[in-house]
Scaffold this motif. Structure first.
Motif, mmCIF file in Angstrom:
data_model
loop_
_atom_site.group_PDB
_atom_site.id
_atom_site.type_symbol
_atom_site.label_atom_id
_atom_site.label_comp_id
_atom_site.label_asym_id
_atom_site.label_seq_id
_atom_site.Cartn_x
_atom_site.Cartn_y
_atom_site.Cartn_z
ATOM 1 N N VAL A 161 0.211 3.585 -3.400
ATOM 2 C CA VAL A 161 -0.628 4.778 -3.329
ATOM 3 C C VAL A 161 0.040 6.001 -3.959
ATOM 4 O O VAL A 161 -0.592 6.698 -4.749
ATOM 5 C CB VAL A 161 -1.090 5.044 -1.877
ATOM 6 C CG1 VAL A 161 -1.719 6.408 -1.733
ATOM 7 C CG2 VAL A 161 -2.070 3.960 -1.451
ATOM 8 N N THR B 115 0.829 -1.201 0.000
ATOM 9 C CA THR B 115 0.000 0.000 0.000
ATOM 10 C C THR B 115 0.868 1.259 0.000
ATOM 11 O O THR B 115 0.603 2.205 -0.735
ATOM 12 C CB THR B 115 -0.948 0.007 1.214
ATOM 13 O OG1 THR B 115 -1.746 -1.182 1.175
ATOM 14 C CG2 THR B 115 -1.839 1.222 1.214
ATOM 15 N N ALA C 141 -1.433 8.043 -7.192
ATOM 16 C CA ALA C 141 -1.723 9.475 -7.128
ATOM 17 C C ALA C 141 -1.030 10.212 -8.277
ATOM 18 O O ALA C 141 -1.621 11.113 -8.889
ATOM 19 C CB ALA C 141 -1.299 10.053 -5.788
#
Length: 175
Positions: A27, A23, A31
């Motif tokens: 992430v 994660t 983004a």
């Protein structure tokens, strides 16, 4: 011998740790991808509206302008694109739609209002003549996301629009 089913606390903690690691890695990359695709989408919308303006100038025989917009859908004179842009017929060269039918398009790309997306242009507007040429020097619009130039649109004096990718991560305002 009786065998118990399930996982131990140590196994569960290892699995959660691996999930957390993936994660933390995924992430930020996601983004950045979302930011880049938002800029690509906005650049393509602007490119389409520039093509609309050129086509409308040629077919209508009147000057057409693409410019950053104000709240009342006039052209801003400061070149700030935070509200989006307008495409309008402008035969009297006052940078405003004199009638409702002169306003051809109002664009508000998602991300501009929140600051996730920005435009940086070297001129406050582009005007297309009835022959399809643009007036003045080349217009260059940098489409920025995450503080970096993602795309540049360049309108030459013949009215042709081309798009450039910016893989070198130039900071916005310098591209």
């Amino acid at each position: 011998m009786h065998r118990e089913r399930g996982v131990t606390l140590l196994e569960l903690m290892c699995a959660v740790g691996v999930l957390l690691l993936f994660t933390l890695i995924g992430v930020p990359a996601l983004a950045q991808a979302v930011a880049a695709y938002r800029a690509i989408s906005a650049a393509e919308h602007l490119r389409a509206d520039l093509a609309l303006a050129r086509s409308a100038a040629v077919t209508g025989g009147k000057s057409v302008v693409v410019c950053p917009r104000t709240e009342d859908n006039r052209c801003r004179d400061d070149g700030i694109w935070t509200l989006g842009w307008v495409v309008l017929r402008d035969p009297d060269r006052n940078l405003a739609a004199d009638a409702d039918h002169d306003l051809l398009r109002i664009a508000r790309p998602p991300g501009l209002a929140t600051g996730a997306l920005a435009f940086d242009a070297n001129r406050p507007f582009v005007r297309y003549r009835p022959d399809g040429r643009s007036v003045g020097t080349n217009l260059t619009v940098a489409v920025c996301s995450a503080g970096r130039v993602q795309r540049r649109l360049i309108v030459n004096n013949a009215g042709r629009v081309r798009t450039e990718r910016r893989p070198d991560a130039v900071p916005c305002g310098m591209g």
